[in-house]
Design a protein around this motif. Structure first.
Motif, PDB file in Angstrom:
ATOM      1  N   ARG A   1      65.224  21.238  53.583  1.00  0.00           N
ATOM      2  CA  ARG A   1      63.812  21.566  53.390  1.00  0.00           C
ATOM      3  C   ARG A   1      63.019  20.284  53.147  1.00  0.00           C
ATOM      4  O   ARG A   1      63.470  19.387  52.426  1.00  0.00           O
ATOM      5  CB  ARG A   1      63.616  22.509  52.198  1.00  0.00           C
ATOM      6  CG  ARG A   1      64.133  23.914  52.438  1.00  0.00           C
ATOM      7  CD  ARG A   1      63.849  24.832  51.279  1.00  0.00           C
ATOM      8  NE  ARG A   1      64.686  24.512  50.117  1.00  0.00           N
ATOM      9  CZ  ARG A   1      64.237  24.100  48.943  1.00  0.00           C
ATOM     10  NH1 ARG A   1      62.938  23.934  48.750  1.00  0.00           N
ATOM     11  NH2 ARG A   1      65.079  23.833  47.965  1.00  0.00           N
ATOM     12  N   VAL A   2      61.862  20.216  53.751  1.00  0.00           N
ATOM     13  CA  VAL A   2      60.903  19.132  53.539  1.00  0.00           C
ATOM     14  C   VAL A   2      59.649  19.769  52.958  1.00  0.00           C
ATOM     15  O   VAL A   2      59.116  20.720  53.533  1.00  0.00           O
ATOM     16  CB  VAL A   2      60.578  18.412  54.864  1.00  0.00           C
ATOM     17  CG1 VAL A   2      59.471  17.389  54.666  1.00  0.00           C
ATOM     18  CG2 VAL A   2      61.823  17.752  55.429  1.00  0.00           C
ATOM     19  N   GLU A   3      59.184  19.257  51.831  1.00  0.00           N
ATOM     20  CA  GLU A   3      58.069  19.892  51.130  1.00  0.00           C
ATOM     21  C   GLU A   3      56.976  18.878  50.825  1.00  0.00           C
ATOM     22  O   GLU A   3      57.201  17.912  50.083  1.00  0.00           O
ATOM     23  CB  GLU A   3      58.574  20.528  49.831  1.00  0.00           C
ATOM     24  CG  GLU A   3      59.666  21.568  50.049  1.00  0.00           C
ATOM     25  CD  GLU A   3      60.287  22.049  48.751  1.00  0.00           C
ATOM     26  OE1 GLU A   3      59.997  21.457  47.681  1.00  0.00           O
ATOM     27  OE2 GLU A   3      61.066  23.030  48.795  1.00  0.00           O
ATOM     28  N   GLY A   4      55.803  19.089  51.407  1.00  0.00           N
ATOM     29  CA  GLY A   4      54.641  18.263  51.110  1.00  0.00           C
ATOM     30  C   GLY A   4      54.856  16.775  51.328  1.00  0.00           C
ATOM     31  O   GLY A   4      54.334  15.952  50.569  1.00  0.00           O
ATOM     32  N   LEU A   5      55.566  16.420  52.384  1.00  0.00           N
ATOM     33  CA  LEU A   5      55.973  15.027  52.571  1.00  0.00           C
ATOM     34  C   LEU A   5      54.802  14.154  53.030  1.00  0.00           C
ATOM     35  O   LEU A   5      54.101  14.471  53.999  1.00  0.00           O
ATOM     36  CB  LEU A   5      57.102  14.944  53.595  1.00  0.00           C
ATOM     37  CG  LEU A   5      57.975  13.681  53.518  1.00  0.00           C
ATOM     38  CD1 LEU A   5      58.807  13.696  52.253  1.00  0.00           C
ATOM     39  CD2 LEU A   5      58.878  13.580  54.737  1.00  0.00           C
ATOM     40  N   VAL A   6      54.617  13.061  52.321  1.00  0.00           N
ATOM     41  CA  VAL A   6      53.661  12.024  52.695  1.00  0.00           C
ATOM     42  C   VAL A   6      54.470  10.744  52.851  1.00  0.00           C
ATOM     43  O   VAL A   6      55.158  10.317  51.919  1.00  0.00           O
ATOM     44  CB  VAL A   6      52.561  11.835  51.629  1.00  0.00           C
ATOM     45  CG1 VAL A   6      51.598  10.710  52.030  1.00  0.00           C
ATOM     46  CG2 VAL A   6      51.804  13.139  51.411  1.00  0.00           C
ATOM     47  N   ALA A   7      54.413  10.128  54.037  1.00  0.00           N
ATOM     48  CA  ALA A   7      55.262   8.961  54.285  1.00  0.00           C
ATOM     49  C   ALA A   7      54.642   8.072  55.358  1.00  0.00           C
ATOM     50  O   ALA A   7      53.867   8.526  56.201  1.00  0.00           O
ATOM     51  CB  ALA A   7      56.665   9.401  54.723  1.00  0.00           C
ATOM     52  N   GLY A   8      55.008   6.795  55.318  1.00  0.00           N
ATOM     53  CA  GLY A   8      54.539   5.838  56.312  1.00  0.00           C
ATOM     54  C   GLY A   8      55.175   4.487  56.073  1.00  0.00           C
ATOM     55  O   GLY A   8      55.815   4.259  55.044  1.00  0.00           O
ATOM     56  N   TYR A   9      54.995   3.590  57.015  1.00  0.00           N
ATOM     57  CA  TYR A   9      55.622   2.276  56.935  1.00  0.00           C
ATOM     58  C   TYR A   9      54.877   1.332  56.002  1.00  0.00           C
ATOM     59  O   TYR A   9      55.455   0.372  55.495  1.00  0.00           O
ATOM     60  CB  TYR A   9      55.706   1.660  58.335  1.00  0.00           C
ATOM     61  CG  TYR A   9      56.565   2.458  59.287  1.00  0.00           C
ATOM     62  CD1 TYR A   9      57.932   2.220  59.382  1.00  0.00           C
ATOM     63  CD2 TYR A   9      56.017   3.468  60.069  1.00  0.00           C
ATOM     64  CE1 TYR A   9      58.727   2.950  60.253  1.00  0.00           C
ATOM     65  CE2 TYR A   9      56.803   4.218  60.936  1.00  0.00           C
ATOM     66  CZ  TYR A   9      58.154   3.957  61.026  1.00  0.00           C
ATOM     67  OH  TYR A   9      58.936   4.695  61.872  1.00  0.00           O
ATOM     68  N   VAL A  10      53.566   1.602  55.787  1.00  0.00           N
ATOM     69  CA  VAL A  10      52.736   0.748  54.953  1.00  0.00           C
ATOM     70  C   VAL A  10      52.132   1.583  53.826  1.00  0.00           C
ATOM     71  O   VAL A  10      51.606   2.669  54.066  1.00  0.00           O
ATOM     72  CB  VAL A  10      51.598   0.097  55.780  1.00  0.00           C
ATOM     73  CG1 VAL A  10      50.719  -0.794  54.895  1.00  0.00           C
ATOM     74  CG2 VAL A  10      52.170  -0.699  56.945  1.00  0.00           C
ATOM     75  N   ARG A  11      52.221   1.084  52.598  1.00  0.00           N
ATOM     76  CA  ARG A  11      51.673   1.801  51.449  1.00  0.00           C
ATOM     77  C   ARG A  11      50.187   2.092  51.669  1.00  0.00           C
ATOM     78  O   ARG A  11      49.434   1.242  52.133  1.00  0.00           O
ATOM     79  CB  ARG A  11      51.869   0.970  50.170  1.00  0.00           C
ATOM     80  CG  ARG A  11      51.318   1.627  48.916  1.00  0.00           C
ATOM     81  CD  ARG A  11      51.561   0.736  47.715  1.00  0.00           C
ATOM     82  NE  ARG A  11      52.970   0.702  47.335  1.00  0.00           N
ATOM     83  CZ  ARG A  11      53.548   1.624  46.562  1.00  0.00           C
ATOM     84  NH1 ARG A  11      52.847   2.631  46.104  1.00  0.00           N
ATOM     85  NH2 ARG A  11      54.830   1.516  46.260  1.00  0.00           N
ATOM     86  N   ASP A  12      49.784   3.298  51.293  1.00  0.00           N
ATOM     87  CA  ASP A  12      48.389   3.760  51.380  1.00  0.00           C
ATOM     88  C   ASP A  12      47.905   3.952  52.816  1.00  0.00           C
ATOM     89  O   ASP A  12      46.713   4.190  53.041  1.00  0.00           O
ATOM     90  CB  ASP A  12      47.433   2.797  50.654  1.00  0.00           C
ATOM     91  CG  ASP A  12      47.747   2.685  49.163  1.00  0.00           C
ATOM     92  OD1 ASP A  12      48.175   3.699  48.576  1.00  0.00           O
ATOM     93  OD2 ASP A  12      47.582   1.589  48.617  1.00  0.00           O
ATOM     94  N   LEU A  13      48.826   3.861  53.791  1.00  0.00           N
ATOM     95  CA  LEU A  13      48.481   4.169  55.179  1.00  0.00           C
ATOM     96  C   LEU A  13      49.511   5.171  55.719  1.00  0.00           C
ATOM     97  O   LEU A  13      50.332   4.852  56.586  1.00  0.00           O
ATOM     98  CB  LEU A  13      48.477   2.907  56.036  1.00  0.00           C
ATOM     99  CG  LEU A  13      47.332   1.922  55.809  1.00  0.00           C
ATOM    100  CD1 LEU A  13      47.537   0.662  56.640  1.00  0.00           C
ATOM    101  CD2 LEU A  13      45.984   2.559  56.142  1.00  0.00           C
ATOM    102  N   PRO A  14      49.491   6.403  55.203  1.00  0.00           N
ATOM    103  CA  PRO A  14      50.522   7.367  55.599  1.00  0.00           C
ATOM    104  C   PRO A  14      50.390   7.815  57.043  1.00  0.00           C
ATOM    105  O   PRO A  14      49.282   7.969  57.566  1.00  0.00           O
ATOM    106  CB  PRO A  14      50.269   8.542  54.638  1.00  0.00           C
ATOM    107  CG  PRO A  14      48.823   8.447  54.296  1.00  0.00           C
ATOM    108  CD  PRO A  14      48.536   6.963  54.245  1.00  0.00           C
TER     109      PRO A  14
END
Length: 247
Positions: free
Chosen positions: A12-25
């Protein structure tokens, strides 16, 4: 949560916020679930965040919010070297085998930490007879389809419960694409649940049980793959404008 009831979801994946650069999801509040012993396809336009999602689950892209749960255990931010021990395998799109080594040498590398490695090697050769026949050939001399088969065999070495596959048919001929996706389908009958990112949308939907559509890093739609494949509105937006009947 769609894609299977919580009780039968192995991942399960829940509310995932992710990206290679912080604050640039790249991913923004993504939800996803993978039912046990099924194949779920992730599709969407280029730049939708599909591969980023797979890599975030595998611990290869930083996650800033949300969580990933494998068989009831949170694994958010898992280190790649911990994946096998937790029952998770990842097959990247490229650089997924050691081309200068033979098939048997590639498999020997990933079997080093497997207790019954001799038995497991024979099980893998039985599962993939073409690899057994070519075991002394270098991976770099194999066809694209055979290299993908080897990459999958290497991922299966530790008997994972979940396999993440990132565009396994990329760069292959149409016939070999079909064979690779059929292989992914077959693995679900071997007790492996598959989460698949694939640009070959129509073929992926023909072998998948469920489908999630991403766009601009967000959930747009999910449902049974055969329903999405035959939905004219979805076809117009995501499948090139032509309704496709399920095979």
């Amino acid at each position: 949560m769609s894609g299977g009831a919580a009780s039968d979801a192995v991942l399960r994946v829940e509310g995932l916020v992710a990206g290679y650069v912080r604050d640039l999801p790249i991913l923004r509040d993504v939800d996803l679930s993978l039912a046990r012993d099924t194949l779920t396809a992730i599709i969407g336009p280029n730049g939708a965040g599909k591969s980023t999602l797979i890599k975030a689950i595998a611990g290869l892209v930083p996650v800033s919010a949300g969580r990933v749960v494998l068989d009831g255990r949170e694994i958010t931010g898992i280190r790649p070297d911990e994946m096998a021990g937790l029952g998770l395998a990842y097959v990247p799109q490229t650089d997924n085998v050691f081309r200068s080594l033979t098939i048997s040498e590639n498999l020997a590398l990933v079997l080093r930490s497997v207790a019954d490695r001799t038995r497991r090697l024979e099980e893998l050769y039985a599962l993939f007879p073409p690899l057994a026949e070519k075991r002394r050939e270098r991976a770099g001399a194999l066809s694209g389809g055979q290299r993908q088969m080897l990459a999958v065999a290497m991922a299966l070495a530790s008997r994972p419960r979940v396999m993440l596959m990132d565009e396994p048919s990329a760069g292959l001929s149409p016939k070999i694409q079909e064979e690779v996706l059929a292989l992914a389908r077959r693995l679900t009958r071997e007790g492996v649940s598959i989460l698949l990112v694939e640009q070959n949308v129509k073929q992926a939907l023909r072998v998948a049980d469920h489908c999630f559509i991403l766009a601009e890093g967000r959930n747009r739609l999910d449902g049974p793959a055969d329903r999405i494949l035959s939905d004219p509105a979805v076809a117009e937006i995501y499948l090139g404008g032509t309704r496709v009947e399920p095979a």
